[in-house]
Design a protein around this motif. Structure first.
Motif, mmCIF file in Angstrom:
data_model
loop_
_atom_site.group_PDB
_atom_site.id
_atom_site.type_symbol
_atom_site.label_atom_id
_atom_site.label_comp_id
_atom_site.label_asym_id
_atom_site.label_seq_id
_atom_site.Cartn_x
_atom_site.Cartn_y
_atom_site.Cartn_z
ATOM 1 N N ARG A 3 40.879 34.946 17.513
ATOM 2 C CA ARG A 3 41.864 35.584 16.619
ATOM 3 C C ARG A 3 42.494 36.813 17.264
ATOM 4 N NH1 ARG A 3 37.477 34.905 12.770
ATOM 5 N NH2 ARG A 3 37.821 32.984 11.576
ATOM 6 N N ARG A 4 41.699 37.522 18.059
ATOM 7 C CA ARG A 4 42.246 38.746 18.671
ATOM 8 C C ARG A 4 42.717 38.529 20.110
ATOM 9 N NH1 ARG A 4 36.497 39.717 18.661
ATOM 10 N NH2 ARG A 4 35.714 40.073 20.778
ATOM 11 N N THR A 5 42.780 37.261 20.541
ATOM 12 C CA THR A 5 43.220 36.943 21.903
ATOM 13 C C THR A 5 44.310 35.889 21.828
ATOM 14 O OG1 THR A 5 40.906 37.294 22.563
ATOM 15 C CG2 THR A 5 42.397 36.423 24.244
ATOM 16 N N PRO A 6 45.517 36.256 21.434
ATOM 17 C CA PRO A 6 46.574 35.264 21.208
ATOM 18 C C PRO A 6 47.078 34.585 22.472
ATOM 19 C CG PRO A 6 47.424 37.505 20.981
ATOM 20 C CD PRO A 6 45.941 37.633 21.103
ATOM 21 N N GLY A 7 46.657 35.056 23.639
ATOM 22 C CA GLY A 7 47.063 34.379 24.869
ATOM 23 C C GLY A 7 46.356 33.057 25.084
ATOM 24 N N VAL A 8 45.327 32.769 24.286
ATOM 25 C CA VAL A 8 44.609 31.496 24.387
ATOM 26 C C VAL A 8 45.228 30.497 23.418
ATOM 27 C CG1 VAL A 8 42.415 30.307 24.023
ATOM 28 C CG2 VAL A 8 42.450 32.560 25.108
ATOM 29 N N ARG A 9 45.673 29.370 23.941
ATOM 30 C CA ARG A 9 46.303 28.353 23.112
ATOM 31 C C ARG A 9 45.535 27.033 23.115
ATOM 32 N NH1 ARG A 9 48.427 24.343 25.302
ATOM 33 N NH2 ARG A 9 49.976 23.980 23.673
ATOM 34 N N ASP A 10 44.501 26.902 23.975
ATOM 35 C CA ASP A 10 43.854 25.613 24.230
ATOM 36 C C ASP A 10 42.340 25.818 24.173
ATOM 37 O OD1 ASP A 10 42.906 23.222 25.265
ATOM 38 O OD2 ASP A 10 44.211 23.224 27.014
ATOM 39 N N VAL A 11 41.646 25.080 23.287
ATOM 40 C CA VAL A 11 40.202 25.230 23.119
ATOM 41 C C VAL A 11 39.523 23.885 23.327
ATOM 42 C CG1 VAL A 11 38.323 25.977 21.606
ATOM 43 C CG2 VAL A 11 40.567 27.095 21.464
ATOM 44 N N VAL A 12 38.629 23.830 24.298
ATOM 45 C CA VAL A 12 37.776 22.658 24.486
ATOM 46 C C VAL A 12 36.479 22.922 23.739
ATOM 47 C CG1 VAL A 12 36.539 21.224 26.148
ATOM 48 C CG2 VAL A 12 38.800 22.144 26.723
ATOM 49 N N VAL A 13 36.154 22.070 22.794
ATOM 50 C CA VAL A 13 34.948 22.224 21.973
ATOM 51 C C VAL A 13 33.897 21.278 22.526
ATOM 52 C CG1 VAL A 13 33.993 22.207 19.648
ATOM 53 C CG2 VAL A 13 36.424 22.740 20.000
ATOM 54 N N SER A 14 32.842 21.864 23.092
ATOM 55 C CA SER A 14 31.884 21.062 23.835
ATOM 56 C C SER A 14 30.491 21.611 23.599
ATOM 57 C CB SER A 14 32.276 21.078 25.328
ATOM 58 O OG SER A 14 31.410 20.281 26.093
ATOM 59 N N GLY A 15 29.656 21.497 24.615
ATOM 60 C CA GLY A 15 28.272 21.978 24.540
ATOM 61 C C GLY A 15 27.578 21.709 25.860
ATOM 62 N N GLY A 16 26.568 20.891 25.850
ATOM 63 C CA GLY A 16 26.174 19.868 24.896
ATOM 64 C C GLY A 16 27.332 18.958 24.454
ATOM 65 N N ASP A 17 27.047 18.216 23.407
ATOM 66 C CA ASP A 17 27.948 17.178 22.911
ATOM 67 C C ASP A 17 28.157 17.416 21.429
ATOM 68 O OD1 ASP A 17 28.901 14.636 21.878
ATOM 69 O OD2 ASP A 17 28.239 13.710 23.747
ATOM 70 N N VAL A 18 29.426 17.444 21.006
ATOM 71 C CA VAL A 18 29.713 17.741 19.609
ATOM 72 C C VAL A 18 29.153 16.677 18.669
ATOM 73 C CG1 VAL A 18 31.754 19.115 20.164
ATOM 74 C CG2 VAL A 18 32.006 16.653 19.710
ATOM 75 N N ALA A 19 28.812 15.501 19.178
ATOM 76 C CA ALA A 19 28.221 14.464 18.330
ATOM 77 C C ALA A 19 26.830 14.857 17.844
ATOM 78 C CB ALA A 19 28.150 13.134 19.075
ATOM 79 N N ASN A 20 26.210 15.847 18.457
ATOM 80 C CA ASN A 20 24.896 16.305 18.011
ATOM 81 C C ASN A 20 24.976 17.413 16.971
ATOM 82 O OD1 ASN A 20 23.217 14.569 19.376
ATOM 83 N ND2 ASN A 20 22.027 16.181 20.352
ATOM 84 N N LEU A 21 26.175 17.833 16.663
ATOM 85 C CA LEU A 21 26.358 18.860 15.644
ATOM 86 C C LEU A 21 26.542 18.171 14.286
ATOM 87 C CD1 LEU A 21 26.622 21.998 15.973
ATOM 88 C CD2 LEU A 21 29.085 21.668 15.716
ATOM 89 N N PRO A 22 25.833 18.605 13.240
ATOM 90 C CA PRO A 22 26.135 18.043 11.913
ATOM 91 C C PRO A 22 27.632 18.106 11.671
ATOM 92 C CG PRO A 22 24.223 19.494 11.782
ATOM 93 C CD PRO A 22 24.793 19.660 13.173
#
Length: 455
Positions: free
Chosen positions: A198-217
């Motif tokens: 929210r306080r870093t508007p220069g970021v436009r692209d987020v890779v959501v990973s880990g680990g593997d997001v399939a292991n997250l409820p």
């Protein structure tokens, strides 16, 4: 008329018959399609592996697996039945066939796979070879590129790849590697990530990973992605899940499909690109269930499902193997071939890694067969630099296997480093692939003073 170097043939996807394996002989279709059943019957140790294959495999094979787990393995065993079923898919497995199988070679390593002694690891191999932790803006959020971040939401997966680049954090500790642990609670870590974005508007692209997001409820994953979708500056969101291939049953669950449909609808309303990235390394892993899961994601409204594989000797390091995989993904499952990464310089990985020269040859040999949008780029993830197409190398000493790279941005730890854009960064070929002169040079370095990066 002369044959082409590669002859394209459309291939129908086939789900291997799991009943050929003694441990799965009585498993019903409904059980096999159940994500819960798949997770409950994952192989986590040699005893359970023996329960699947029984006398089909020699005791020497089980001993080979056990020796690797007790010695050099950087990842513990975790193999869903779906993954095991794609090893030697067209026959009843034998020991010889298992040892030669490409999926087995990276998902179920054995001690005899690895190079002996000091040759097993490059002198500059390290457990966080890409220095992602050094670039954490907050715990688990790597800010390496100017406009992109990697959000590691968790440190587990439904399956563990032997070559995992995040082997220092992901999975259970092994005798070779005591794993790092997150300090913050998941809700606090994810909240800190959203606050940073929210306080870093220069970021436009987020890779959501880990680990593997399939292991997250899924409710937790949906809440985090929904939080991303509320941030005006975020325009691209990519969910990373090898489980699309290793556990496609997860992505076919009604609640997951419904949740992805909600997220995709919100993303579309906001003009945000929501995509799923998976990790398939061998054509035989692309089965009808994988195609069904990819189709469900596309029908839910995600913009694209893309594949980021890893270039691995003995698995996919020929043009024919890569093209078979790419056409299987594209034609059979609607998955777009995207990247093939050179295997990172982690410990005990030298038997998987290929030289930069071989990677360049493979990129050359892929061109012209696939549509341009689905022709994967082969990239080298250079420490302190990031992804670079293999032909972007600035200088390359093929005798010593040392390549030199430059970059056009500063990473998160170089904001005050005036020399960052002028510096040359190094990457190293596997020593065993070098000519005799190069191998002798490295042997002399080992005997002499302690090694320091060449540059």
């Amino acid at each position: 008329m002369l044959e082409q170097p590669y002859e394209y043939t459309a291939r129908e996807l086939v789900e291997p018959d799991w009943r050929r394996l003694p441990g799965f002989a009585g498993v019903t279709q409904d059980e096999w399609r159940s994500a819960q059943w798949q997770r409950a019957h994952c192989v986590k140790n040699v005893r359970q592996l023996r329960g699947v294959y029984g006398d089909l495999l020699d005791e020497s094979f089980y001993a080979d697996v056990e020796a690797d787990q007790a010695g050099r393995a950087t990842m513990s065993l975790l193999l869903p039945p779906q993954m095991l079923n794609t090893m030697v898919p067209g026959a009843v497995p034998t020991t010889a066939a298992m040892l030669a199988d490409p999926v087995r070679r990276y998902m179920l390593p054995v001690a005899s796979d690895r190079l002996p002694g000091a040759d097993g690891s490059h002198p500059y191999a390290s457990r966080d070879s890409l220095h992602e932790h050094d670039m954490w803006a907050v715990e688990g959020l790597t800010h390496r590129y100017p406009t992109k971040v990697l959000a590691e939401l968790l440190s587990t997966c439904p399956q563990y790849c032997g070559h995992c680049t995040r082997m220092d954090l992901v999975g259970n500790s092994t005798p070779a590697v005591a794993k790092l642990k997150f300090d913050l609670k998941p809700v606090d870590r994810q909240g800190a990530m959203l606050d940073y974005l929210r306080r870093t508007p220069g970021v436009r692209d987020v890779v959501v990973s880990g680990g593997d997001v399939a292991n997250l409820p899924f409710r937790n994953l949906e809440a985090f992605v929904a939080g991303l979708l509320e941030i005006e500056s975020v325009r691209d969101i990519r969910l990373a899940s090898k489980a699309l291939m290793g556990l496609p049953q997860h992505w076919l669950q009604d609640d997951v499909v419904a949740g992805m449909t909600r997220l995709a609808g919100t993303a579309r309303e906001r003009g945000v690109s929501l995509a799923v990235h998976t990790h398939v390394n061998a054509a035989q892993s692309v089965t009808p269930l994988v195609a069904e899961a990819a189709g469900a994601l596309l029908a839910a409204g995600v913009r694209d499902v893309r594949n980021q594989g890893v270039l691995l000797a003995g698995v996919n390091a020929t043009a024919g193997q890569l093209l078979d995989l790419c056409f299987g993904l594209l034609d059979g499952a609607g998955i777009t071939p995207y990247y093939f990464y050179m295997c990172d310089m982690i410990p005990s990985a030298e038997h998987w890694r290929v030289s930069l020269a071989q990677a360049q040859t493979l990129q050359h040999d892929l061109m012209g067969y696939l549509p341009g949008f689905a022709t994967p780029r082969i990239v080298c993830d250079v420490p302190f630099v990031g992804k670079r197409w293999v032909h972007q190398v600035a200088e390359y000493d093929q005798v010593r296997g040392i390549s030199y790279w430059t970059k056009n941005y500063r990473t998160g730890i170089e904001r005050a480093d005036e020399a960052a854009l002028d510096r040359r960064y190094t990457y190293y070929d596997p020593i065993h692939t070098l000519p005799a002169e190069g191998r002798e040079w490295w042997a002399a370095q080992r005997i002499g003073a302690s090694l320091s990066p060449v540059g």
